[in-house]
Write a protein that holds these residues in place. Sequence first.
Motif, PDB file in Angstrom:
ATOM      1  N   ASP A   1       5.713 -10.010  -8.538  1.00 52.53           N
ATOM      2  CA  ASP A   1       5.034 -11.181  -7.975  1.00 52.53           C
ATOM      3  C   ASP A   1       4.151 -10.756  -6.811  1.00 52.53           C
ATOM      4  O   ASP A   1       3.032 -11.247  -6.646  1.00 52.53           O
ATOM      5  CB  ASP A   1       6.057 -12.221  -7.503  1.00 52.53           C
ATOM      6  CG  ASP A   1       6.787 -12.876  -8.657  1.00 52.53           C
ATOM      7  OD1 ASP A   1       6.254 -12.845  -9.774  1.00 52.53           O
ATOM      8  OD2 ASP A   1       7.878 -13.427  -8.434  1.00 52.53           O
ATOM      9  N   ARG A   2       4.654  -9.834  -6.001  1.00 51.51           N
ATOM     10  CA  ARG A   2       3.890  -9.342  -4.854  1.00 51.51           C
ATOM     11  C   ARG A   2       2.668  -8.547  -5.324  1.00 51.51           C
ATOM     12  O   ARG A   2       1.579  -8.674  -4.760  1.00 51.51           O
ATOM     13  CB  ARG A   2       4.791  -8.476  -3.974  1.00 51.51           C
ATOM     14  CG  ARG A   2       4.118  -7.825  -2.776  1.00 51.51           C
ATOM     15  CD  ARG A   2       3.850  -8.822  -1.662  1.00 51.51           C
ATOM     16  NE  ARG A   2       5.081  -9.286  -1.064  1.00 51.51           N
ATOM     17  CZ  ARG A   2       5.597  -8.792   0.067  1.00 51.51           C
ATOM     18  NH1 ARG A   2       4.967  -7.819   0.698  1.00 51.51           N
ATOM     19  NH2 ARG A   2       6.709  -9.290   0.551  1.00 51.51           N
ATOM     20  N   ILE A   3       2.850  -7.737  -6.363  1.00 57.27           N
ATOM     21  CA  ILE A   3       1.739  -6.933  -6.872  1.00 57.27           C
ATOM     22  C   ILE A   3       0.616  -7.826  -7.396  1.00 57.27           C
ATOM     23  O   ILE A   3      -0.569  -7.615  -7.111  1.00 57.27           O
ATOM     24  CB  ILE A   3       2.223  -5.972  -7.967  1.00 57.27           C
ATOM     25  CG1 ILE A   3       3.141  -4.904  -7.364  1.00 57.27           C
ATOM     26  CG2 ILE A   3       1.045  -5.318  -8.691  1.00 57.27           C
ATOM     27  CD1 ILE A   3       3.767  -3.984  -8.382  1.00 57.27           C
ATOM     28  N   ILE A   4       0.976  -8.852  -8.166  1.00 59.06           N
ATOM     29  CA  ILE A   4      -0.022  -9.765  -8.720  1.00 59.06           C
ATOM     30  C   ILE A   4      -0.773 -10.486  -7.607  1.00 59.06           C
ATOM     31  O   ILE A   4      -1.991 -10.663  -7.662  1.00 59.06           O
ATOM     32  CB  ILE A   4       0.646 -10.786  -9.670  1.00 59.06           C
ATOM     33  CG1 ILE A   4       1.142 -10.071 -10.936  1.00 59.06           C
ATOM     34  CG2 ILE A   4      -0.321 -11.901 -10.042  1.00 59.06           C
ATOM     35  CD1 ILE A   4       1.940 -10.954 -11.858  1.00 59.06           C
ATOM     36  N   ALA A   5      -0.061 -10.895  -6.570  1.00 60.75           N
ATOM     37  CA  ALA A   5      -0.681 -11.650  -5.478  1.00 60.75           C
ATOM     38  C   ALA A   5      -1.505 -10.770  -4.547  1.00 60.75           C
ATOM     39  O   ALA A   5      -2.388 -11.257  -3.843  1.00 60.75           O
ATOM     40  CB  ALA A   5       0.397 -12.379  -4.678  1.00 60.75           C
ATOM     41  N   LYS A   6      -1.232  -9.481  -4.548  1.00 65.01           N
ATOM     42  CA  LYS A   6      -1.843  -8.584  -3.574  1.00 65.01           C
ATOM     43  C   LYS A   6      -3.336  -8.389  -3.784  1.00 65.01           C
ATOM     44  O   LYS A   6      -4.103  -8.367  -2.835  1.00 65.01           O
ATOM     45  CB  LYS A   6      -1.131  -7.220  -3.608  1.00 65.01           C
ATOM     46  CG  LYS A   6      -1.543  -6.285  -2.490  1.00 65.01           C
ATOM     47  CD  LYS A   6      -0.725  -4.999  -2.547  1.00 65.01           C
ATOM     48  CE  LYS A   6      -1.126  -4.045  -1.417  1.00 65.01           C
ATOM     49  NZ  LYS A   6      -0.388  -2.770  -1.487  1.00 65.01           N
ATOM     50  N   GLY A   7      -3.779  -8.218  -5.015  1.00 62.34           N
ATOM     51  CA  GLY A   7      -5.200  -8.026  -5.295  1.00 62.34           C
ATOM     52  C   GLY A   7      -5.618  -6.572  -5.384  1.00 62.34           C
ATOM     53  O   GLY A   7      -6.673  -6.255  -5.917  1.00 62.34           O
ATOM     54  N   SER A   8      -4.820  -5.675  -4.856  1.00 63.30           N
ATOM     55  CA  SER A   8      -5.137  -4.248  -4.916  1.00 63.30           C
ATOM     56  C   SER A   8      -3.840  -3.465  -5.049  1.00 63.30           C
ATOM     57  O   SER A   8      -2.853  -3.751  -4.366  1.00 63.30           O
ATOM     58  CB  SER A   8      -5.874  -3.814  -3.645  1.00 63.30           C
ATOM     59  OG  SER A   8      -6.085  -2.409  -3.645  1.00 63.30           O
ATOM     60  N   PHE A   9      -3.849  -2.490  -5.959  1.00 68.25           N
ATOM     61  CA  PHE A   9      -2.654  -1.674  -6.160  1.00 68.25           C
ATOM     62  C   PHE A   9      -3.080  -0.320  -6.707  1.00 68.25           C
ATOM     63  O   PHE A   9      -3.708  -0.234  -7.758  1.00 68.25           O
ATOM     64  CB  PHE A   9      -1.687  -2.354  -7.127  1.00 68.25           C
ATOM     65  CG  PHE A   9      -0.312  -1.748  -7.128  1.00 68.25           C
ATOM     66  CD1 PHE A   9       0.595  -2.017  -6.120  1.00 68.25           C
ATOM     67  CD2 PHE A   9       0.078  -0.884  -8.155  1.00 68.25           C
ATOM     68  CE1 PHE A   9       1.865  -1.450  -6.121  1.00 68.25           C
ATOM     69  CE2 PHE A   9       1.337  -0.310  -8.165  1.00 68.25           C
ATOM     70  CZ  PHE A   9       2.237  -0.606  -7.141  1.00 68.25           C
ATOM     71  N   THR A  10      -2.739   0.733  -5.996  1.00 67.49           N
ATOM     72  CA  THR A  10      -3.103   2.101  -6.379  1.00 67.49           C
ATOM     73  C   THR A  10      -1.841   2.927  -6.606  1.00 67.49           C
ATOM     74  O   THR A  10      -0.726   2.465  -6.359  1.00 67.49           O
ATOM     75  CB  THR A  10      -3.940   2.760  -5.276  1.00 67.49           C
ATOM     76  OG1 THR A  10      -3.124   2.915  -4.103  1.00 67.49           O
ATOM     77  CG2 THR A  10      -5.165   1.920  -4.929  1.00 67.49           C
ATOM     78  N   GLU A  11      -2.030   4.166  -7.051  1.00 64.74           N
ATOM     79  CA  GLU A  11      -0.887   5.062  -7.228  1.00 64.74           C
ATOM     80  C   GLU A  11      -0.162   5.287  -5.903  1.00 64.74           C
ATOM     81  O   GLU A  11       1.067   5.412  -5.875  1.00 64.74           O
ATOM     82  CB  GLU A  11      -1.349   6.400  -7.801  1.00 64.74           C
ATOM     83  CG  GLU A  11      -1.671   6.354  -9.284  1.00 64.74           C
ATOM     84  CD  GLU A  11      -1.885   7.737  -9.874  1.00 64.74           C
ATOM     85  OE1 GLU A  11      -1.128   8.672  -9.510  1.00 64.74           O
ATOM     86  OE2 GLU A  11      -2.806   7.898 -10.692  1.00 64.74           O
ATOM     87  N   ARG A  12      -0.898   5.340  -4.827  1.00 65.42           N
ATOM     88  CA  ARG A  12      -0.272   5.518  -3.515  1.00 65.42           C
ATOM     89  C   ARG A  12       0.658   4.349  -3.193  1.00 65.42           C
ATOM     90  O   ARG A  12       1.756   4.539  -2.672  1.00 65.42           O
ATOM     91  CB  ARG A  12      -1.344   5.659  -2.436  1.00 65.42           C
ATOM     92  CG  ARG A  12      -0.760   5.914  -1.050  1.00 65.42           C
ATOM     93  CD  ARG A  12      -1.855   6.144  -0.013  1.00 65.42           C
ATOM     94  NE  ARG A  12      -1.300   6.339   1.320  1.00 65.42           N
ATOM     95  CZ  ARG A  12      -0.830   7.485   1.775  1.00 65.42           C
ATOM     96  NH1 ARG A  12      -0.853   8.554   1.000  1.00 65.42           N
ATOM     97  NH2 ARG A  12      -0.343   7.585   2.991  1.00 65.42           N
ATOM     98  N   ASP A  13       0.226   3.129  -3.536  1.00 67.26           N
ATOM     99  CA  ASP A  13       1.085   1.958  -3.339  1.00 67.26           C
ATOM    100  C   ASP A  13       2.341   2.073  -4.190  1.00 67.26           C
ATOM    101  O   ASP A  13       3.443   1.705  -3.761  1.00 67.26           O
ATOM    102  CB  ASP A  13       0.327   0.672  -3.697  1.00 67.26           C
ATOM    103  CG  ASP A  13      -0.833   0.397  -2.760  1.00 67.26           C
ATOM    104  OD1 ASP A  13      -0.680   0.625  -1.547  1.00 67.26           O
ATOM    105  OD2 ASP A  13      -1.892  -0.039  -3.252  1.00 67.26           O
ATOM    106  N   ALA A  14       2.186   2.593  -5.401  1.00 67.50           N
ATOM    107  CA  ALA A  14       3.335   2.757  -6.303  1.00 67.50           C
ATOM    108  C   ALA A  14       4.348   3.734  -5.721  1.00 67.50           C
ATOM    109  O   ALA A  14       5.564   3.506  -5.787  1.00 67.50           O
ATOM    110  CB  ALA A  14       2.867   3.228  -7.676  1.00 67.50           C
ATOM    111  N   THR A  15       3.866   4.834  -5.143  1.00 68.76           N
ATOM    112  CA  THR A  15       4.793   5.821  -4.572  1.00 68.76           C
ATOM    113  C   THR A  15       5.536   5.254  -3.372  1.00 68.76           C
ATOM    114  O   THR A  15       6.697   5.593  -3.141  1.00 68.76           O
ATOM    115  CB  THR A  15       4.054   7.106  -4.164  1.00 68.76           C
ATOM    116  OG1 THR A  15       3.047   6.813  -3.185  1.00 68.76           O
ATOM    117  CG2 THR A  15       3.421   7.779  -5.369  1.00 68.76           C
ATOM    118  N   LYS A  16       4.883   4.379  -2.599  1.00 69.56           N
ATOM    119  CA  LYS A  16       5.555   3.750  -1.458  1.00 69.56           C
ATOM    120  C   LYS A  16       6.729   2.905  -1.938  1.00 69.56           C
ATOM    121  O   LYS A  16       7.812   2.926  -1.348  1.00 69.56           O
ATOM    122  CB  LYS A  16       4.568   2.875  -0.676  1.00 69.56           C
ATOM    123  CG  LYS A  16       3.523   3.647   0.103  1.00 69.56           C
ATOM    124  CD  LYS A  16       2.581   2.683   0.825  1.00 69.56           C
ATOM    125  CE  LYS A  16       1.503   3.426   1.605  1.00 69.56           C
ATOM    126  NZ  LYS A  16       0.554   2.480   2.263  1.00 69.56           N
TER     127      LYS A  16
END
Length: 412
Positions: free
Chosen positions: A173-188
């Motif tokens: 839900d947070r990912i969809i609402a965020k608007g931006s998601f990269t591999e770096r965000d995934a590793t976090k």
Amino acid sequence: MGCGTSKVLPEAPTNRYVDFVRTVVRYNNKLKACDDEPLKPQRNQKGDFWRLHGYSDLRSHLLQNCQDEGQKKVAKYRARFDCRVTARYDIKALIGRGSFSRVVRVEHRATKQPFAIKMIETKAKEGREVCESELNVLRRVSHHNIIQLIEVFESEDRIYMVMELATGGELFDRIIAKGSFTERDATKVLKMVLDGVQYLHSLGITHRDLKPENLLYYHPGADSKILVTDFGLAKSGNKGRDWTMSTTCGTPEYIAPEIIQRKPYTNAVDMWALGVISYILLSGSMPFEEENRTRLYRMILKGKYSYIGDPWPTVSNLAKDFIDRLLNVDPDMRMTAFLAWNHPWIASMAAGSSVKNLHRSISQNLMRRASSSSPSSKSGQSSKSSRSNRSRFIWERETLDCSLRYQPHYEH
């Protein structure tokens, strides 16, 4: 536990709840019934409402009625709670229910700190077993990425578990609402989850139901930590990886091959589930997805998945290597939590990976899955039986509707 509030809670400092963590208030049959009166819903004067506003404010009137109904439910469940609980906590709202449990949002009367209380009916054997299993695990853990048990109240036929309250919502839900998601965000995200899983495994605890629905943000802020929740299927044993389990359980799309084969298994099943989560996190799609349960299990047993379609062409080889080392059908060759945490992709926070925004592809794939699994879709009923419902509340795993439809083989 999601409660729909927009209040931003600060990160809890270490040992914040040292005064009453793991407190157990036991049953005393000499206690009298609670003297507290049920909460009384406050209603508008309907006559004045209609006289002043008429039909133009019909929506407001309906909303008020909904609030009144909510207050009635709060009053109902407060009346059922042990008076020792209501003396310390003010019950605010009912936010979840299971076959033999209720979850309410509460506020500590002295500190005004919000919490969640899970009330479990222990008259039934199933309720006692789930409660005992969950408590055996939660009483042992204290980690910033694991949902925290605060205290426990015991009565003759109920257990009250006071827990941390997670208000930031589910991971996707947070990912969809965020608007931006990269591999770096995934590793976090994965680093926080691995931190919690590595801690659990060091204590000899296997979660056995890791999936995105059980990964919740603590608060709505951008700097929120992630909490691993829902320990209804968790198993506590010897420290290390040299002890095995045999119960057939879990959520189908996340179940490791060795569980399907009914072989003795270790905490490596959690790492398989993390491989599935990582795949979804980077693409919004499932590595193993099939409406027919038998065909789904065959795909899992073969480790049959692919990197075809968006956004995989732009995902780094290092990220794919991380997934491949988790989705290994041989549990002995699968990465441990420690090795996964130290994998170059995680350790470098995807420093050498593409900075391409994966949000659009992930969101489209997630929405497609949600649409295809809805009851109104052509295969809605079969999909509903083969997938776990996306619960908005933690801990609701008493009924195993989404577990394997085998006769369970329990540990001895």
